[in-house]
Design a protein around this motif. Structure first.
Motif, mmCIF file in Angstrom:
data_model
loop_
_atom_site.group_PDB
_atom_site.id
_atom_site.type_symbol
_atom_site.label_atom_id
_atom_site.label_comp_id
_atom_site.label_asym_id
_atom_site.label_seq_id
_atom_site.Cartn_x
_atom_site.Cartn_y
_atom_site.Cartn_z
ATOM 1 N N PRO A 46 6.044 17.791 -11.368
ATOM 2 C CA PRO A 46 7.318 18.250 -10.820
ATOM 3 C C PRO A 46 8.073 17.090 -10.158
ATOM 4 C CG PRO A 46 5.534 19.719 -10.167
ATOM 5 C CD PRO A 46 4.903 18.517 -10.790
ATOM 6 N N ASP A 47 9.378 17.105 -10.274
ATOM 7 C CA ASP A 47 10.215 16.055 -9.691
ATOM 8 C C ASP A 47 10.444 16.374 -8.215
ATOM 9 O OD1 ASP A 47 11.823 13.896 -9.279
ATOM 10 O OD2 ASP A 47 13.599 14.748 -10.241
ATOM 11 N N LEU A 48 9.440 16.061 -7.401
ATOM 12 C CA LEU A 48 9.489 16.385 -5.977
ATOM 13 C C LEU A 48 9.908 15.162 -5.165
ATOM 14 C CD1 LEU A 48 6.141 18.392 -5.665
ATOM 15 C CD2 LEU A 48 8.441 19.295 -6.055
ATOM 16 N N LYS A 49 10.500 15.417 -4.028
ATOM 17 C CA LYS A 49 10.872 14.350 -3.094
ATOM 18 C C LYS A 49 10.061 14.518 -1.811
ATOM 19 C CE LYS A 49 14.019 13.225 -6.080
ATOM 20 N NZ LYS A 49 13.780 12.066 -6.991
ATOM 21 N N ARG A 50 9.665 13.408 -1.245
ATOM 22 C CA ARG A 50 8.918 13.447 0.001
ATOM 23 C C ARG A 50 9.851 13.261 1.192
ATOM 24 N NH1 ARG A 50 4.983 10.738 -3.431
ATOM 25 N NH2 ARG A 50 3.086 12.000 -3.537
ATOM 26 N N LYS A 51 9.427 13.773 2.331
ATOM 27 C CA LYS A 51 10.231 13.653 3.542
ATOM 28 C C LYS A 51 10.420 12.190 3.915
ATOM 29 C CE LYS A 51 8.738 18.050 5.581
ATOM 30 N NZ LYS A 51 8.051 18.695 6.737
ATOM 31 N N PRO A 52 11.620 11.809 4.356
ATOM 32 C CA PRO A 52 11.819 10.430 4.815
ATOM 33 C C PRO A 52 11.069 10.186 6.117
ATOM 34 C CG PRO A 52 13.783 11.755 5.262
ATOM 35 C CD PRO A 52 12.856 12.610 4.449
ATOM 36 N N LEU A 53 10.906 8.915 6.442
ATOM 37 C CA LEU A 53 10.133 8.527 7.618
ATOM 38 C C LEU A 53 10.644 9.203 8.890
ATOM 39 C CD1 LEU A 53 7.995 6.745 9.011
ATOM 40 C CD2 LEU A 53 9.715 4.915 9.109
ATOM 41 N N ASP A 54 11.948 9.266 9.042
ATOM 42 C CA ASP A 54 12.505 9.825 10.274
ATOM 43 C C ASP A 54 12.176 11.305 10.450
ATOM 44 O OD1 ASP A 54 13.553 7.436 11.039
ATOM 45 O OD2 ASP A 54 15.566 7.813 10.242
ATOM 46 N N ASN A 55 11.800 11.967 9.371
ATOM 47 C CA ASN A 55 11.446 13.402 9.450
ATOM 48 C C ASN A 55 9.988 13.639 9.774
ATOM 49 O OD1 ASN A 55 14.093 13.752 8.698
ATOM 50 N ND2 ASN A 55 13.652 15.208 7.065
ATOM 51 N N ILE A 56 9.161 12.600 9.693
ATOM 52 C CA ILE A 56 7.733 12.798 9.942
ATOM 53 C C ILE A 56 7.217 11.929 11.087
ATOM 54 C CG2 ILE A 56 7.317 13.414 7.536
ATOM 55 C CD1 ILE A 56 6.074 10.636 7.140
ATOM 56 N N PHE A 61 0.836 -1.209 0.000
ATOM 57 C CA PHE A 61 0.000 0.000 0.000
ATOM 58 C C PHE A 61 0.867 1.253 0.000
ATOM 59 C CE2 PHE A 61 -2.963 3.101 1.987
ATOM 60 C CZ PHE A 61 -3.982 3.023 1.043
ATOM 61 N N LEU A 62 1.987 1.222 0.727
ATOM 62 C CA LEU A 62 2.917 2.345 0.713
ATOM 63 C C LEU A 62 3.446 2.575 -0.696
ATOM 64 C CD1 LEU A 62 4.790 4.476 1.934
ATOM 65 C CD2 LEU A 62 6.357 2.621 2.563
ATOM 66 N N SER A 63 3.794 1.502 -1.391
ATOM 67 C CA SER A 63 4.307 1.638 -2.765
ATOM 68 C C SER A 63 3.247 2.242 -3.682
ATOM 69 C CB SER A 63 4.748 0.273 -3.307
ATOM 70 O OG SER A 63 5.798 -0.260 -2.522
ATOM 71 N N LEU A 64 2.000 1.799 -3.520
ATOM 72 C CA LEU A 64 0.913 2.336 -4.335
ATOM 73 C C LEU A 64 0.719 3.829 -4.075
ATOM 74 C CD1 LEU A 64 -1.623 1.980 -6.173
ATOM 75 C CD2 LEU A 64 -2.899 1.466 -4.076
ATOM 76 N N MET A 65 0.651 4.225 -2.808
ATOM 77 C CA MET A 65 0.390 5.618 -2.468
ATOM 78 C C MET A 65 1.604 6.512 -2.724
ATOM 79 S SD MET A 65 -2.715 5.556 -1.854
ATOM 80 C CE MET A 65 -2.801 7.309 -1.487
ATOM 81 N N SER A 66 2.786 5.934 -2.740
ATOM 82 C CA SER A 66 3.979 6.733 -3.043
ATOM 83 C C SER A 66 3.968 7.215 -4.492
ATOM 84 C CB SER A 66 5.251 5.917 -2.774
ATOM 85 O OG SER A 66 5.396 5.653 -1.397
#
Length: 289
Positions: free
Chosen positions: A275-285, A93-98
């Motif tokens: 846009p080529d955006l990056k999401r915050k890693p787990l440790d940041n959220i 599910f994480l892969s799908l929503m990513s």
């Protein structure tokens, strides 16, 4: 004059005694009234306060109403998976929503109406304050109505960009190459407009309190986005500033409904880019205590 001067200190002292007595009495009565209600709590969370308590206290048309005194409870036993299966399903599910992205280039290709109905029905499974389900999903596929929506949104959005929004906001949006031109409102096969019901209407015409209506509808919007991603459709979350009243009138919605979000929905265009955006890693959220 001499007599008045002699009496002044005495009068002042007497006045202080009277004021003190009244203050102590009023304070005592307040404590007694709170003591009578053992559940008394002051309101402390302004972020969660909406118009629910205002409707309850100040609206003459509001009325407490229960279809059933006690809602029956039934057994609940959802599937329970082995830990390995849980980990695999959560990762899938994480892969799908990513892969979920805001897409402004949408194909006009038709989408089955059944699919749209199913994803909206899924959004309707969201929790809500006291199970009031304070949401209305208006689905627009009529080309003329979609165009009218576009005209209203673009007119207000141009004013937003040129006058209402600050320079910093406009600059941040410029990086994403977005402006007040919303071609996708004409192109997308469906527009879904999500309205929050600020209160309900009872069978007797009285108003029914909808607790935490905005938070409840926001949760349902999140589930709707996940449901769209699950079936391979795309959208871009749009909160058309200052357009709500006009769109409510255009769509003939009642006064208790306020526009919260507008979603153009369809397949991505064949030449769609994001846009080529990056999401915050787990440790940041995530904070684990």
């Amino acid at each position: 004059m001499a007599l008045l001067s002699a009496l002044t200190p005495a009068l002042a002292a007497l006045l202080c005694v009277v004021i003190g007595f009244l203050f102590v009495k009023s304070k005592g009565s307040g404590v007694k009234s709170q003591a009578k209600n053992k559940d008394f709590r002051p309101w402390v969370d302004q972020d969660l306060q909406d118009n629910s308590n205002v409707l309850e206290k100040d609206d003459d048309d509001a009325e407490d109403y229960n279809e059933e005194e006690d809602i029956p409870h039934v057994p609940y036993s959802p599937p329970r998976y082995p830990e390995e299966t849980m980990a695999m399903r959560s990762q899938d599910f994480l892969s799908l929503m990513s892969q979920r992205r805001s897409v402004r280039f949408i194909s006009p290709e038709p989408v089955p109406r059944e699919v749209i109905d199913n994803v909206i029905h899924t959004a309707g499974t969201a929790p809500s304050g006291a199970h009031t389900e304070p949401w209305t999903f208006v689905v627009v596929s009529d080309p003329e109505t979609k165009h009218q929506i576009r005209l209203i949104v673009e007119e207000e959005e141009e004013v937003n960009y040129r006058k209402r929004m600050g320079d910093k906001w406009v600059q941040d949006l410029a990086r994403l190459k977005t402006n007040w031109i919303k071609e996708y409102l004409d192109v997308a096969p469906y527009l879904i407009l999500i309205f929050k019901q600020t209160y309900g209407i009872l069978p007797n015409g009285k108003k029914k309190t909808h607790y935490y209506n905005e938070i409840s509808v926001c949760i349902s919007c999140g589930i709707l986005l996940a449901a769209l991603q699950n079936v391979g459709l795309v959208t871009v979350t749009s909160t058309p500033l200052n357009c709500g009243p006009q769109l409510r009138l255009l769509l003939k919605r009642p006064a208790n409904e306020k526009l919260l979000m507008l979603l153009p929905v369809g397949y991505p265009a064949s030449d769609a880019t994001v846009p080529d955006l990056k999401r915050k890693p787990l440790d940041n959220i995530r904070v684990h205590i």
